[in-house]
Write a protein that holds these residues in place. Structure first.
Motif, PDB file in Angstrom:
ATOM      1  N   ARG A 238       0.865  -1.168   0.000  1.00 19.74           N
ATOM      2  CA  ARG A 238       0.000   0.000   0.000  1.00 19.74           C
ATOM      3  C   ARG A 238       0.907   1.224   0.000  1.00 19.74           C
ATOM      4  O   ARG A 238       1.763   1.354   0.873  1.00 19.74           O
ATOM      5  N   GLY A 239       0.704   2.117  -0.947  1.00 17.88           N
ATOM      6  CA  GLY A 239       1.616   3.240  -1.087  1.00 17.88           C
ATOM      7  C   GLY A 239       1.619   4.192   0.095  1.00 17.88           C
ATOM      8  O   GLY A 239       2.654   4.734   0.470  1.00 17.88           O
ATOM      9  N   SER A 240       0.449   4.422   0.709  1.00 18.74           N
ATOM     10  CA  SER A 240       0.377   5.455   1.739  1.00 18.74           C
ATOM     11  C   SER A 240       1.212   5.093   2.956  1.00 18.74           C
ATOM     12  O   SER A 240       2.042   5.851   3.394  1.00 18.74           O
ATOM     13  N   TRP A 241       0.979   3.923   3.526  1.00 15.56           N
ATOM     14  CA  TRP A 241       1.918   3.463   4.541  1.00 15.56           C
ATOM     15  C   TRP A 241       1.715   1.984   4.800  1.00 15.56           C
ATOM     16  O   TRP A 241       0.600   1.495   4.759  1.00 15.56           O
TER      17      TRP A 241
ATOM     18  N   PRO B 200     -12.947  15.001  11.485  1.00 15.02           N
ATOM     19  CA  PRO B 200     -12.178  15.665  12.546  1.00 15.02           C
ATOM     20  C   PRO B 200     -10.702  15.261  12.524  1.00 15.02           C
ATOM     21  O   PRO B 200      -9.819  16.118  12.667  1.00 15.02           O
ATOM     22  N   GLY B 201     -10.455  13.973  12.312  1.00 16.16           N
ATOM     23  CA  GLY B 201      -9.066  13.504  12.260  1.00 16.16           C
ATOM     24  C   GLY B 201      -8.321  14.084  11.076  1.00 16.16           C
ATOM     25  O   GLY B 201      -7.152  14.469  11.184  1.00 16.16           O
ATOM     26  N   GLN B 202      -9.000  14.163   9.935  1.00 16.19           N
ATOM     27  CA  GLN B 202      -8.361  14.736   8.740  1.00 16.19           C
ATOM     28  C   GLN B 202      -8.026  16.204   8.990  1.00 16.19           C
ATOM     29  O   GLN B 202      -6.947  16.677   8.634  1.00 16.19           O
ATOM     30  N   ILE B 203      -8.963  16.913   9.589  1.00 15.10           N
ATOM     31  CA  ILE B 203      -8.752  18.346   9.824  1.00 15.10           C
ATOM     32  C   ILE B 203      -7.585  18.565  10.785  1.00 15.10           C
ATOM     33  O   ILE B 203      -6.731  19.420  10.563  1.00 15.10           O
ATOM     34  N   VAL B 204      -7.546  17.762  11.841  1.00 14.00           N
ATOM     35  CA  VAL B 204      -6.441  17.923  12.797  1.00 14.00           C
ATOM     36  C   VAL B 204      -5.111  17.542  12.134  1.00 14.00           C
ATOM     37  O   VAL B 204      -4.082  18.188  12.362  1.00 14.00           O
ATOM     38  N   ALA B 205      -5.140  16.534  11.258  1.00 14.55           N
ATOM     39  CA  ALA B 205      -3.909  16.154  10.555  1.00 14.55           C
ATOM     40  C   ALA B 205      -3.432  17.302   9.670  1.00 14.55           C
ATOM     41  O   ALA B 205      -2.232  17.608   9.615  1.00 14.55           O
ATOM     42  N   VAL B 206      -4.364  17.950   8.981  1.00 13.32           N
ATOM     43  CA  VAL B 206      -3.990  19.083   8.121  1.00 13.32           C
ATOM     44  C   VAL B 206      -3.502  20.248   8.977  1.00 13.32           C
ATOM     45  O   VAL B 206      -2.496  20.896   8.663  1.00 13.32           O
TER      46      VAL B 206
ATOM     47  N   ARG C 116      -0.505  15.086   0.519  1.00 11.48           N
ATOM     48  CA  ARG C 116      -0.836  13.652   0.463  1.00 11.48           C
ATOM     49  C   ARG C 116      -0.101  12.894   1.555  1.00 11.48           C
ATOM     50  O   ARG C 116      -0.674  12.045   2.248  1.00 11.48           O
ATOM     51  N   GLU C 117       1.182  13.214   1.699  1.00 13.67           N
ATOM     52  CA  GLU C 117       1.991  12.573   2.731  1.00 13.67           C
ATOM     53  C   GLU C 117       1.470  12.961   4.121  1.00 13.67           C
ATOM     54  O   GLU C 117       1.358  12.125   5.018  1.00 13.67           O
ATOM     55  N   GLY C 118       1.124  14.229   4.277  1.00  9.45           N
ATOM     56  CA  GLY C 118       0.687  14.729   5.587  1.00  9.45           C
ATOM     57  C   GLY C 118      -0.585  14.075   6.085  1.00  9.45           C
ATOM     58  O   GLY C 118      -0.768  13.924   7.293  1.00  9.45           O
ATOM     59  N   VAL C 119      -1.473  13.690   5.186  1.00 14.27           N
ATOM     60  CA  VAL C 119      -2.716  13.040   5.625  1.00 14.27           C
ATOM     61  C   VAL C 119      -2.703  11.536   5.327  1.00 14.27           C
ATOM     62  O   VAL C 119      -3.734  10.886   5.387  1.00 14.27           O
ATOM     63  N   SER C 120      -1.503  10.997   5.055  1.00 16.50           N
ATOM     64  CA  SER C 120      -1.431   9.573   4.702  1.00 16.50           C
ATOM     65  C   SER C 120      -1.737   8.671   5.890  1.00 16.50           C
ATOM     66  O   SER C 120      -1.989   7.489   5.718  1.00 16.50           O
ATOM     67  N   GLY C 121      -1.735   9.222   7.084  1.00 15.09           N
ATOM     68  CA  GLY C 121      -2.090   8.418   8.253  1.00 15.09           C
ATOM     69  C   GLY C 121      -3.564   8.498   8.599  1.00 15.09           C
ATOM     70  O   GLY C 121      -3.973   8.106   9.686  1.00 15.09           O
ATOM     71  N   ASN C 122      -4.374   9.012   7.679  1.00 11.06           N
ATOM     72  CA  ASN C 122      -5.809   9.162   7.908  1.00 11.06           C
ATOM     73  C   ASN C 122      -6.590   8.512   6.780  1.00 11.06           C
ATOM     74  O   ASN C 122      -6.494   8.939   5.633  1.00 11.06           O
TER      75      ASN C 122
ATOM     76  N   TYR D   5     -10.809  11.606  -0.770  1.00  7.57           N
ATOM     77  CA  TYR D   5      -9.426  12.102  -0.742  1.00  7.57           C
ATOM     78  C   TYR D   5      -9.182  13.322  -1.624  1.00  7.57           C
ATOM     79  O   TYR D   5      -8.536  14.281  -1.205  1.00  7.57           O
ATOM     80  N   GLY D   6      -9.693  13.276  -2.855  1.00 11.59           N
ATOM     81  CA  GLY D   6      -9.437  14.390  -3.769  1.00 11.59           C
ATOM     82  C   GLY D   6      -9.855  15.713  -3.158  1.00 11.59           C
ATOM     83  O   GLY D   6      -9.113  16.708  -3.194  1.00 11.59           O
ATOM     84  N   HIS D   7     -11.021  15.728  -2.550  1.00 12.01           N
ATOM     85  CA  HIS D   7     -11.527  16.958  -1.943  1.00 12.01           C
ATOM     86  C   HIS D   7     -10.748  17.315  -0.681  1.00 12.01           C
ATOM     87  O   HIS D   7     -10.575  18.492  -0.365  1.00 12.01           O
ATOM     88  N   ILE D   8     -10.311  16.293   0.040  1.00 12.44           N
ATOM     89  CA  ILE D   8      -9.522  16.551   1.258  1.00 12.44           C
ATOM     90  C   ILE D   8      -8.215  17.250   0.879  1.00 12.44           C
ATOM     91  O   ILE D   8      -7.805  18.229   1.520  1.00 12.44           O
ATOM     92  N   PHE D   9      -7.565  16.765  -0.194  1.00 16.99           N
ATOM     93  CA  PHE D   9      -6.313  17.402  -0.622  1.00 16.99           C
ATOM     94  C   PHE D   9      -6.566  18.856  -1.030  1.00 16.99           C
ATOM     95  O   PHE D   9      -5.804  19.750  -0.683  1.00 16.99           O
ATOM     96  N   LYS D  10      -7.656  19.073  -1.751  1.00 14.27           N
ATOM     97  CA  LYS D  10      -7.989  20.442  -2.173  1.00 14.27           C
ATOM     98  C   LYS D  10      -8.240  21.329  -0.961  1.00 14.27           C
ATOM     99  O   LYS D  10      -7.820  22.493  -0.919  1.00 14.27           O
ATOM    100  N   ALA D  11      -8.964  20.785   0.008  1.00 16.99           N
ATOM    101  CA  ALA D  11      -9.268  21.570   1.214  1.00 16.99           C
ATOM    102  C   ALA D  11      -7.986  21.947   1.939  1.00 16.99           C
ATOM    103  O   ALA D  11      -7.860  23.062   2.456  1.00 16.99           O
TER     104      ALA D  11
END
Ligand code: FES
Ligand code: FES
Lengths: 325, 205
Positions: A232-235, B153-159, B175-181, B188-194
């Motif tokens: 999986r690319g993300s992690w 909420p988790g995505q927002i806090v990650a950003v 993408r890397e910054g939210v890769s743990g969410n 995802y596409g909209h999350i990256f834009k946000a």
């Protein structure tokens, strides 16, 4: 739900070592692997001994003489972003950056990363396997696509750390404190194989803790890299990974350490791959010979033969990425 | 170190009830002296019973009683009523429980509440701009960066955590910054834009 345990907040290494002398005491650094194990009931803890507040165990700094000291509590995120590490030891910065997710890298420490328990789903699940004192390795005849192709013997785990192969490639040393005092060994000697002791992954004795890692000064002409392949690319954990540290002088490799991850119960040094590089320029034929050397003696299980060509490819790519400084 | 609890001789401060770990006293006493020089203390929280914990969450100080095995996630939601932080996998794999720990993202499901003592915790509730949405929250609303909203909420806090470290990230860094969410709705596409919009908004304000 985790079983209940008492919690000891150690203020010094001495206190931590003393508290660890008790039956059922478990060490807590970043806590990510420990909480995972406790929640899955891989083991229970009578007490959790936290060293996360011991300041002297943290930090990354250059020592006189040119080596770099990494405190056991330095996080993977700190290692991945530290200018000294990025500049001198790309293999280590890349390995740390490739581990887990941002959140886990912010929490997970290098000491814990080296000492984390295996990810084998039987070990993590409700199976009393050989590593938990039972008589069967369920992976051997079971679901074994993520298991080892080297060094298995009664247990077929892979070592899950990304940083460990990088540190072995760099010939780093690890300091350990315990009831009998302190000692320093090569990171290469920290991890052991099932045939040495099937119940543990490191040579740490009861009550011992990792306190720091020292990476020797980079030699002139050092080139290093970490290549990780994951599903999986993300992690994800490595299917296979390759850490290489090579010294190039006058166009030829004068010294090299090649260490493989995701393929053996410990970081797996490939002397054959190293020999294929030493004395040669870094080019495609050297890369192919090193890759062929690295897979010599592989003994895949029923579902993981794919790791052999995958490892070859990853190793060729890693070698070729070092063709230029 | 310890500012509360009963300091006892032997360099050990104990909290809660005396339980099955009495043996620790003798052990941790090693190296301590009766001198006036303060010796760092190993603090012990008993397995059975509740111990006092002081937490800094969203700029407020909370005093509460906890069991050592309680996670920060559980305490935030079930003891402090801060239910914006979500439980997903509860095994460090999905990011729904992301909080800021001294300004840096962490999974609260993988953090013992006791580990948070002395650290500043920020949850989704703490990144409001007063009564209004904070810039990252507003950007998620503007970009429709969710469907069911559970991971949000988790995505927002990650950003938020990402932007505190890197004020103008590239799309790859986002993408890397939210890769743990994880987002099970695949927004995802909209999350990256946000996230990109939030970075721009923060720079203007
Ligand atoms: S609930 Fe914490 S990472 Fe999923
Ligand atoms: S919006 Fe539904 S999980 Fe992400």
């Amino acid at each position: 739900m985790m079983g209940s345990f008492s919690y000891v907040r150690a203020g010094s290494v001495k206190q931590a070592v003393a508290a660890l002398a008790h039956d059922g005491a478990r060490l807590h650094a970043g806590g990510t692997d420990l909480l995972g194990c406790l929640r899955d009931r891989v083991f229970d803890a009578g007490s959790v001994v936290s060293i996360s507040g011991i300041e002297e165990l943290g930090g990354i700094a250059a020592l006189s003489g040119g080596s770099v000291r990494i405190g056991a509590l330095a996080t993977l995120a700190e290692i991945a972003s530290h200018p000294l590490i990025r500049e001198r030891y790309p293999v280590l910065a890349e390995a740390a950056a490739s581990a887990a997710s941002p959140q886990l890298r912010n929490q997970g420490t290098i000491g814990g990363n080296l000492c984390q328990r295996p990810r084998c789903w039987y070990f993590r699940g409700d199976f009393i396997c050989t590593r938990k004192g039972g008589s069967l390795c369920y992976a051997f005849d079971g679901e074994n696509r993520y298991h080892c192709i080297f060094g298995g013997d009664g247990c077929y785990i892979v070592h899950p750390s990304d940083a460990a192969p990088a540190l072995v490639a760099l010939d780093a040393q690890v300091s350990i404190a315990g009831p009998g005092g302190s000692r320093t060994i090569a990171v290469e000697d920290l991890h052991i194989l099932p045939k040495q002791d099937i119940r543990r992954e490191t040579s740490l004795e009861a009550g011992e803790i990792v306190t720091e890692i020292v990476v020797p000064p980079p030699r002139a002409g050092l080139r290093s890299t970490y290549r990780k392949v994951r599903e999986r690319g993300s992690w994800d954990f490595a299917l296979v990974s390759v850490a290489i540290a090579a010294v190039v002088a006058a166009g030829k490799v004068s010294a090299a350490r090649v260490v493989l991850g995701g393929v053996a119960p410990k970081p797996w040094r490939s002397i054959a791959a190293e020999a294929a590089l030493i004395g040669h320029a870094i080019d495609e034929s050297a890369a192919m010979r090193a890759a062929a050397g690295a897979v010599e003696g592989a003994q895949p299980l029923a579902q993981n033969a794919y790791k052999v060509p995958l490892l070859r490819g990853a190793l060729e790519e890693a070698v070729m990425s070092l063709a230029r400084p | 170190m310890s500012t509360h609890g009963d300091d006892e001789k032997g360099g050990v401060s104990r909290r809660g009830f005396l339980g099955g770990v009495a043996g620790f006293i003798g052990v941790t006493a090693v190296g301590s002296t009766a001198e006036a020089t303060p010796v760092p203390k190993a603090e012990i929280y008993e397995a059975s019973g509740l111990s006092k914990l002081t937490l800094q969450v969203n700029g407020r100080t909370h005093s509460l009683l906890v069991e050592p095995r309680w996670t920060l996630l559980y305490v935030l939601r079930d003891r402090l009523g801060l239910t914006g932080t979500k439980p997903g996998c509860e095994r460090g794999e999905c990011g729904a429980c992301t909080v800021l720990f001294d300004g840096v993202t962490r999974y609260s499901c993988m953090t013992l509440a006791l580990e948070a003592e002395g650290h500043e915790i920020t949850t989704i509730e703490g990144i409001m701009a007063g009564e209004a949405l904070g810039p990252v929250q507003q950007s998620f609303a503007d970009e429709d960066a969710f469907q069911c909203g559970y991971c949000t909420p988790g995505q927002i806090v990650a950003v938020e955590g990402l932007l505190r470290q890197n004020a103008s990230p590239s799309i790859d860094e986002v993408r890397e910054g939210v890769s743990g969410n994880l987002c099970r709705c695949g927004a995802y596409g909209h999350i990256f834009k946000a996230a990109m919009r939030a970075a721009a908004m923060k720079q203007v304000s």
